[in-house]
Design an enzyme around this catalytic site. Structure first.
Site, PDB file in Angstrom:
ATOM      1  N   ALA A 172       0.850  -1.188   0.000  1.00 28.52           N
ATOM      2  CA  ALA A 172       0.000   0.000   0.000  1.00 28.52           C
ATOM      3  C   ALA A 172       0.886   1.238   0.000  1.00 28.52           C
ATOM      4  O   ALA A 172       2.005   1.208   0.500  1.00 28.52           O
ATOM      5  CB  ALA A 172      -0.886   0.000   1.229  1.00 28.52           C
ATOM      6  N   LYS A 173       0.362   2.323  -0.554  1.00 32.11           N
ATOM      7  CA  LYS A 173       1.140   3.562  -0.661  1.00 32.11           C
ATOM      8  C   LYS A 173       1.676   4.012   0.693  1.00 32.11           C
ATOM      9  O   LYS A 173       2.818   4.379   0.831  1.00 32.11           O
ATOM     10  CB  LYS A 173       0.269   4.675  -1.250  1.00 32.11           C
ATOM     11  CG  LYS A 173       0.107   4.548  -2.735  1.00 32.11           C
ATOM     12  CD  LYS A 173       0.089   5.915  -3.409  1.00 32.11           C
ATOM     13  CE  LYS A 173       0.193   5.773  -4.907  1.00 32.11           C
ATOM     14  NZ  LYS A 173      -1.041   5.265  -5.517  1.00 32.11           N
TER      15      LYS A 173
END
Ligand code: GLU
Length: 490
Positions: A254-255
Site C-alpha cells: 500500500a502507498k
C-alpha cells in the site's frame, strides 16, 4: 532472432516497486542475451496522466542503471515511442479498420444511457457490464450513415461467444478461457485514442518485441490479446507475468506503507543499487544458488545480467521484507567508497551536529554501523550534547566495573587528562594504557567509565579515546567532571 524487450510505463505517478521490477526484469532478459531494451511511454489514458511523471521515469531509469537502448530520447528506428505520438500517425486506427474488415471488430455507437442499462456481472469482486453486441448487428449502411452524421463511436473487439481461447505464459503455462467470458472490449475510445488493451498488442508487434514482462494483473486480459494476435495473423511474444509483491503481512503493497515506490525508498535513505539488488530477488533467484546450495544475495547489475535466467522466476507472491532490505542496504554502505559515503552522510550529520567537529572522522565511525542514512543521527547525537544518563550505566559485569570503581578511575585520570597535551586518539590511548598497566587492571576497567562519561551512552560508534579526540580537550574534561559529580552524588 535478437531479443527485444520493452518497459512500457504509464506516466501516472510515482514508480511503484512492481513497475520497477518489470523494468529490471525486461532489461535483464534483453541484456543477458545481448538484446535490446526499449522504453515506450503509454500515455493514452489522458485522465490518469500526471504532470512530471514522464521525467520521473527517465530519472529513475538513469539512477538505477536500467538503461534503455531505444526510447523517445533515443531513436532506434521503431519510433515514435510515445503512444500519443503514435496515435497521430494513424497507426491504431489503421489496424482497427483492418480488424473491422475481417469481422473481428466493429463500430459501436451506443450512448452512455444505453450502456448503463446493460446487465452487469461481478468479476473478481468488481461489477462490470458485459456489452451485448448490439452494434455488431448494424448494417453497413447504418454504420456509414452514423459516421457521416459525426455520431460519436468506439471500436470494439468482436469475440466469439462459443469455443475457447488458449494463451501461453512462460510461468503459468497454458491458460484456457471460454470465449463466452470474453467481453467485446473497446479498442479505440470515443476520443480517438486506443485503449491500453489494443495499443499494447499493436505496438509490441510493430516494434518487434519478443518478450513481454508485466504484473499478473494483466493475466486475465491476455486471452483477449491473444485473440487480437490471432485475428491479425501475428505471432504473439513470449509472455512472462510476474507474481504479486506483498508486504510483510501478505497484503498488497500500500502507498502508506513506505515501500510502495522507488522514490519513497530513496527518501528513507536507501541506496538505489541496494534497492535494485533487492528488487531483483523479489520473485527470482539465481541458478548458482540452487546448484551450490548457498544463498548469495549481493549482486551488482553486471552480475545480475550474467545470472538472469527468466525461467527461474517464481510464481508465488514475493514478500517485500523491509528488514532484509535494510540489511542489504547496510552491506552496500559498508562496501561504499568513503568519499561517496561522506557526500551522502554529510547532510544527516549536519542535522544533529552544529559544533565544529571533524565530521569525516565521525562519518568513518558510523559507516559500518548503519543500515540507512537516517540511522546516523541516533549514533552521533551525543557529540553535540551529552545526554542525561543513569549512573547505573557505569556498572558493567564483564568489565568488572561498578559505580565506586568508576568514580575512582575518573578521579585518577582527570588530572592526567588535564596535563595531557596530545589529545589525539593515539596519544590518549598511550597515556591511558600506561595507567592501566600501573594499576594492573584490564583495559575495559578504565575505558568503560571514561567512555560512559564522555558519551552518556551504552552503545557508541567508537571507543573512549576516539570520542575524546573528536570532542576535544575542554569538552572531554567537562564531561569527565560531570561524571565524577554524578557518581559522587549517587
Ligand atoms: N502501461 C502499462 C502499465 O504501466 C504496461 C503494462 C505492460 O507492460 O504491458 O501498467
Amino acid at each position: 532472432m535478437k531479443i527485444r524487450t520493452r518497459y512500457a510505463p504509464s506516466p501516472t505517478g510515482k514508480m511503484h516497486v512492481g513497475n520497477l521490477r518489470s523494468a529490471l526484469y525486461e532489461f535483464l532478459i534483453a541484456k543477458h542475451e545481448g538484446g535490446d531494451f526499449m522504453l515506450r511511454i503509454e500515455d493514452t489514458d489522458q485522465e490518469r496522466f500526471m504532470e512530471g511523471a514522464t521525467e520521473l521515469i527517465y530519472r529513475t531509469l538513469e539512477k538505477t542503471g536500467i538503461t534503455h537502448d531505444e526510447g523517445p530520447d533515443k531513436d532506434g528506428g521503431y519510433g515514435p515511442y510515445v503512444q500519443s505520438e503514435r496515435m497521430k500517425t494513424g497507426i491504431y486506427m489503421k489496424y482497427a479498420r483492418e480488424l473491422i474488415e475481417k469481422g473481428e471488430a466493429y463500430y459501436c455507437f451506443c450512448d452512455k444511457e444505453r450502456l448503463a442499462s446493460l446487465k452487469t456481472e461481478v468479476v473478481e469482486g468488481k461489477e462490470i457490464s458485459i456489452y451485448d453486441k448490439h452494434c455488431l448487428h448494424l448494417s453497413k449502411e447504418e454504420v456509414e450513415a452514423n459516421l457521416a452524421a459525426g455520431k460519436p463511436f468506439v471500436i470494439r473487439q468482436n469475440n466469439p461467444t462459443e469455443g475457447s481461447t488458449t494463451f501461453h505464459d512462460e510461468l503459468y503455462g497454458d491458460i484456457t478461457v471460454e470465449n463466452s467470458e470474453l467481453d467485446d472490449m473497446i479498442l479505440i475510445k470515443s476520443d480517438g485514442y486506443p485503449t491500453y488493451n489494443f495499443a499494447n498488442v499493436v505496438d509490441d508487434h510493430t516494434m518487434n518485441i519478443t518478450h513481454v514482462v508485466r504484473g499478473n494483473e494483466y493475466l486475465s486480459s491476455s486471452p483477449k490479446y491473444q485473440r487480437l494476435y490471432d485475428a491479425f495473423g501475428w505471432e504473439s511474444p513470449v509472455y512472462v507475468h510476474l507474481p504479486l509483491i506483498t508486504d510483510e503481512n501478505h497484503k498488497k503493497l500500500a502507498k502508506r506503507s513506505g515501500h510502495a515506490s522507488f522514490e519513497d525508498l530513496l527518501e528513507q535513505g536507501f541506496l538505489s543499487e541496494a534497492v535494485v539488488n533487492y528488487i531483483a530477488l523479489l520473485g527470482w533467484s539465481p541458478e548458482s544458488n540452487a546448484e551450490e546450495k548457498q544463498s548469495r544475495e549481493i549482486f551488482s547489475l553486471e552480475e545480475l545480467i550474467q545470472e538472469f535466467d527468466y525461467h527461474r522466476i517464481s510464481k508465488s507472491p514475493a514478500v517485500f521484507d523491509m528488514v532484509k532490505l535494510r540489511w542489504m542496504n547496510g552491506e552496500y554502505i559498508k562496501a561504499m567508497d568513503f568519499d561517496r559515503f561522506y557526500e551522502m552522510a554529510e547532510p544527516y550529520l549536519k542535522q544533529v551536529l552544529t559544533k565544529d567537529f571533524d565530521l569525516k572522522k565521525i562519518a568513518n565511525m558510523v559507516k559500518t554501523r548503519i543500515e540507512v542514512f537516517p540511522d546516523i543521527g541516533e549514533h552521533v547525537d551525543f557529540f553535540e550534547t551529552l545526554p542525561e544518563y543513569d549512573v547505573e550505566m557505569y556498572t558493567h559485569k564483564k568489565m568488572k566495573t561498578d559505580q565506586a570503581s568508576s568514580l575512582q578511575v575518573l578521579r585518577d585520570v582527570l588530572p592526567l587528562l588535564e596535563i595531557q597535551e596530545d589529545f589525539s586518539n593515539d596519544g590518549l590511548y598511550q597515556m591511558l594504557l600506561k595507567y592501566v598497566e600501573e594499576k594492573g587492571v584490564k583495559n575495559g576497567y578504565v575505558m568503560w567509565p571514561i567512555r560512559t562519561a564522555v558519551s552518556g551512552k551504552q552503545m557508541t560508534p567508537a571507543g573512549a579515546t576516539e570520542i575524546m579526540e573528536v570532542l576535544g580537550k575542554e569538552e572531554s574534561l567537562q564531561r569527565i567532571r560531570k561524571g565524577i559529580d554524578k557518581l559522587t552524588n549517587a
